[in-house]
Design an enzyme around this catalytic site. Structure first.
Site, PDB file in Angstrom:
ATOM      1  N   CYS A   1       0.817  -1.231   0.000  1.00 20.14           N
ATOM      2  CA  CYS A   1       0.000   0.000   0.000  1.00 20.14           C
ATOM      3  C   CYS A   1       0.845   1.274   0.000  1.00 20.14           C
ATOM      4  O   CYS A   1       0.343   2.345  -0.337  1.00 20.14           O
ATOM      5  CB  CYS A   1      -0.959   0.001   1.181  1.00 20.14           C
ATOM      6  SG  CYS A   1      -2.086  -1.386   1.156  1.00 20.14           S
TER       7      CYS A   1
ATOM      8  N   HIS B   1      -3.285   7.362   2.021  1.00 21.77           N
ATOM      9  CA  HIS B   1      -3.684   6.022   1.592  1.00 21.77           C
ATOM     10  C   HIS B   1      -5.075   5.756   2.158  1.00 21.77           C
ATOM     11  O   HIS B   1      -5.347   6.034   3.325  1.00 21.77           O
ATOM     12  CB  HIS B   1      -2.674   4.998   2.115  1.00 21.77           C
ATOM     13  CG  HIS B   1      -3.131   3.587   1.910  1.00 21.77           C
ATOM     14  ND1 HIS B   1      -3.614   3.150   0.699  1.00 21.77           N
ATOM     15  CD2 HIS B   1      -3.206   2.525   2.763  1.00 21.77           C
ATOM     16  CE1 HIS B   1      -3.945   1.868   0.816  1.00 21.77           C
ATOM     17  NE2 HIS B   1      -3.719   1.478   2.057  1.00 21.77           N
TER      18      HIS B   1
ATOM     19  N   ASN C   1     -10.029   0.101  -0.307  1.00 23.72           N
ATOM     20  CA  ASN C   1      -8.563   0.143  -0.246  1.00 23.72           C
ATOM     21  C   ASN C   1      -8.006  -0.459  -1.541  1.00 23.72           C
ATOM     22  O   ASN C   1      -8.104  -1.665  -1.751  1.00 23.72           O
ATOM     23  CB  ASN C   1      -8.107  -0.644   0.989  1.00 23.72           C
ATOM     24  CG  ASN C   1      -6.598  -0.646   1.161  1.00 23.72           C
ATOM     25  OD1 ASN C   1      -5.859  -0.308   0.243  1.00 23.72           O
ATOM     26  ND2 ASN C   1      -6.137  -1.045   2.332  1.00 23.72           N
TER      27      ASN C   1
HETATM   28  O1  UT7 Z   1      -3.791  -0.994   3.546  1.00 27.37           O
HETATM   29  C1  UT7 Z   1      -2.962  -1.562   4.516  1.00 27.37           C
HETATM   30  C2  UT7 Z   1      -3.280  -1.024   5.811  1.00 27.37           C
HETATM   31  N1  UT7 Z   1      -4.491  -1.602   6.312  1.00 27.37           N
HETATM   32  C3  UT7 Z   1      -5.117  -1.006   7.282  1.00 27.37           C
HETATM   33  O2  UT7 Z   1      -4.685   0.057   7.660  1.00 27.37           O
HETATM   34  C4  UT7 Z   1      -6.301  -1.669   7.937  1.00 27.37           C
HETATM   35  C5  UT7 Z   1      -6.275  -1.346   9.391  1.00 27.37           C
HETATM   36  N2  UT7 Z   1      -7.333  -1.997  10.160  1.00 27.37           N
HETATM   37  C6  UT7 Z   1      -8.635  -1.647  10.062  1.00 27.37           C
HETATM   38  O3  UT7 Z   1      -9.007  -0.835   9.220  1.00 27.37           O
HETATM   39  C7  UT7 Z   1      -9.609  -2.227  11.050  1.00 27.37           C
HETATM   40  O4  UT7 Z   1      -8.906  -2.854  12.112  1.00 27.37           O
HETATM   41  C8  UT7 Z   1     -10.609  -3.253  10.424  1.00 27.37           C
HETATM   42  C9  UT7 Z   1     -11.603  -2.522   9.553  1.00 27.37           C
HETATM   43  C10 UT7 Z   1      -9.848  -4.281   9.592  1.00 27.37           C
HETATM   44  C11 UT7 Z   1     -11.393  -3.972  11.523  1.00 27.37           C
HETATM   45  O5  UT7 Z   1     -12.059  -3.021  12.366  1.00 27.37           O
HETATM   46  P1  UT7 Z   1     -11.990  -3.171  13.969  1.00 27.37           P
HETATM   47  O6  UT7 Z   1     -12.844  -2.103  14.507  1.00 27.37           O
HETATM   48  O7  UT7 Z   1     -10.534  -3.168  14.329  1.00 27.37           O
HETATM   49  O8  UT7 Z   1     -12.683  -4.547  14.222  1.00 27.37           O
HETATM   50  P2  UT7 Z   1     -12.090  -5.873  14.892  1.00 27.37           P
HETATM   51  O9  UT7 Z   1     -11.094  -6.526  13.998  1.00 27.37           O
HETATM   52  O10 UT7 Z   1     -11.710  -5.582  16.292  1.00 27.37           O
HETATM   53  O11 UT7 Z   1     -13.402  -6.767  14.928  1.00 27.37           O
HETATM   54  C12 UT7 Z   1     -14.535  -6.421  15.737  1.00 27.37           C
HETATM   55  C13 UT7 Z   1     -15.597  -7.470  15.524  1.00 27.37           C
HETATM   56  C14 UT7 Z   1     -15.099  -8.905  15.651  1.00 27.37           C
HETATM   57  O12 UT7 Z   1     -16.091  -9.677  16.278  1.00 27.37           O
HETATM   58  P3  UT7 Z   1     -15.979 -10.026  17.865  1.00 27.37           P
HETATM   59  O13 UT7 Z   1     -14.679 -10.764  18.014  1.00 27.37           O
HETATM   60  O14 UT7 Z   1     -15.986  -8.683  18.573  1.00 27.37           O
HETATM   61  O15 UT7 Z   1     -17.192 -10.842  18.089  1.00 27.37           O
HETATM   62  C15 UT7 Z   1     -14.953  -9.342  14.215  1.00 27.37           C
HETATM   63  O16 UT7 Z   1     -15.104 -10.734  14.058  1.00 27.37           O
HETATM   64  O17 UT7 Z   1     -16.146  -7.356  14.202  1.00 27.37           O
HETATM   65  C16 UT7 Z   1     -16.122  -8.635  13.573  1.00 27.37           C
HETATM   66  N3  UT7 Z   1     -15.951  -8.424  12.142  1.00 27.37           N
HETATM   67  C17 UT7 Z   1     -16.985  -8.235  11.302  1.00 27.37           C
HETATM   68  N4  UT7 Z   1     -18.327  -8.179  11.506  1.00 27.37           N
HETATM   69  C18 UT7 Z   1     -19.106  -7.944  10.446  1.00 27.37           C
HETATM   70  C19 UT7 Z   1     -14.790  -8.378  11.441  1.00 27.37           C
HETATM   71  N5  UT7 Z   1     -15.070  -8.155  10.148  1.00 27.37           N
HETATM   72  C20 UT7 Z   1     -16.420  -8.075  10.033  1.00 27.37           C
HETATM   73  C21 UT7 Z   1     -17.295  -7.838   8.966  1.00 27.37           C
HETATM   74  N6  UT7 Z   1     -18.630  -7.796   9.209  1.00 27.37           N
HETATM   75  N7  UT7 Z   1     -16.856  -7.656   7.706  1.00 27.37           N
END
Ligand code: UT7
Length: 325
Positions: free
Chosen positions: A115, A252, A282
């Site tokens: 990225c 980005h 992204n």
């Molecule tokens: O381009 C390279 C750089 N990339 C980035 O910068 C990405 C950086 N990370 C992020 O943007 C975020 O961390 C994400 C968007 C990937 C995830 O958001 P988050 O607020 O950090 O969520 P999380 O991973 O803590 O997940 C929270 C909950 C989990 O469920 P539990 O364990 O709380 O029950 C996940 O399983 O959300 C769940 N979850 C989803 N639910 C519905 C994860 N993905 C999804 C989804 N739909 N697509």
């Protein structure tokens, strides 16, 4: 003292026709428009059609940038393509573009920094120009990230999209002062120890397959805000320009919450961050030049504006580039 500075003299971008909405993803995965939009800001993304390759997207963005620059192909000395999704393991996308634009001299190669690829590519192009090894460089960021997705993994496949953006850089003589147009500085960083946070679980010398993107999103998020803010601050320190003088940040496009957290950390109004995340998702190395082209076309970025480009991605790699438009 006369110095050479690289100016962006043209830009262009291209998105494939097919649009994949959050609702469509929610119809086949355990996810929802509400979750994706509120956690990331993404509402839709473009996906390359069957048979549509990274090179096809890159070519259209490159042609638009060349037209915008109003320069004949004969003027291009070097083609650089930032991509992590080449058509083939080799040769490079840049070589294919060289042939398809009818360029029969000079050099062409790809830059692989995921990225952050466009920022890395810009630093390489700028240094080639300053070292007088090239006068005019065509720099492209192009990706078909959809081909790296595990479409059963809701934690990653909702985040990415396909697209391409391109710029033409040209060396011009000046006094090297901040008020002159062109690239003021570039800052590149990486920390290879953080491999496990974001990688693809395949490749020619491991599985012999392309593999799928794997990410520990929460961990990447934390590193993103800190690293991006640090690279912006170090670019500003070296430039003789203060953060408050930056007219536009072109980040980005990984997550709207990362943009907002970075703006808060730097104490700059969020409105100065160009955001295309809702429509593009992204697009990895394509996201910065795509957002740049949108903001130039709609008239927000104007000649003389101070513009900060920044990114972070797999590696981890990150960096920033400061320019006067
Ligand atoms: O381009 C390279 C750089 N990339 C980035 O910068 C990405 C950086 N990370 C992020 O943007 C975020 O961390 C994400 C968007 C990937 C995830 O958001 P988050 O607020 O950090 O969520 P999380 O991973 O803590 O997940 C929270 C909950 C989990 O469920 P539990 O364990 O709380 O029950 C996940 O399983 O959300 C769940 N979850 C989803 N639910 C519905 C994860 N993905 C999804 C989804 N739909 N697509």
């Amino acid at each position: 003292m006369t110095v050479i500075r690289s100016q962006i003299v043209g830009c262009g971008s291209f998105l494939p026709d097919r649009i994949l909405t959050n609702a469509e993803l929610a119809s086949r995965l355990d996810t929802s428009d509400e979750w994706i939009a509120s956690r990331t800001g993404i509402r839709r993304r473009h996906i390359a059609g069957d048979g549509e390759r990274t090179t096809d997207l890159a070519l259209k963005a490159a042609q638009r940038a060349l037209k915008d620059a109003d320069l004949p192909v004969e003027e291009i000395d070097l083609v650089i393509c930032a991509t992590t999704t080449p058509d083939e393991t080799f040769p490079s996308v840049a070589s294919a573009i060289q042939a398809r634009i009818g360029m029969t001299r000079g050099a062409a190669f790809d830059v692989q920094a995921v990225c952050s690829g466009f920022i890395y590519g810009l630093a390489v192009a700028d240094n080639f120009i300053k070292a007088r090894q090239a006068k005019t460089v065509l720099l492209i960021g192009a990706e078909t990230m959809s081909r790296l997705m595990d479409w059963t993994d809701r934690t990653t496949c909702v985040l990415f999209g396909d697209g391409a953006g391109a710029v033409v850089l040209r060396g011009s003589k000046g006094r090297g002062i901040p008020s002159e147009r062109g690239v003021l500085n570039t800052k590149l960083y990486s920390d290879g120890r953080l491999h496990d946070l974001l990688y693809v679980d395949g490749g020619p010398s491991t599985t012999g397959t392309t593999g799928h993107l794997r990410m520990l999103g929460k961990e990447v998020f934390k590193h993103a805000v800190i690293n991006i803010a640090d690279s912006i601050e170090s670019s500003v320190e070296d430039s003789g320009i203060s953060i408050s003088e930056i007219d536009w940040f072109v980040p980005h496009q990984a997550n709207q919450r990362i943009l907002e957290a970075t703006a808060r950390r730097l104490k700059v109004p969020g409105e100065r961050f160009i955001s295309t995340i809702s429509d593009h998702g992204n697009t990895s190395a394509a996201s910065v030049p795509l957002a740049l082209d949108v903001a130039v076309r709609d008239g927000r970025i104007k000649q003389g504006d101070v513009v900060m480009l920044e990114a972070m991605g797999g590696g981890l790699t990150w960096g920033a580039a400061l320019l006067r438009w």
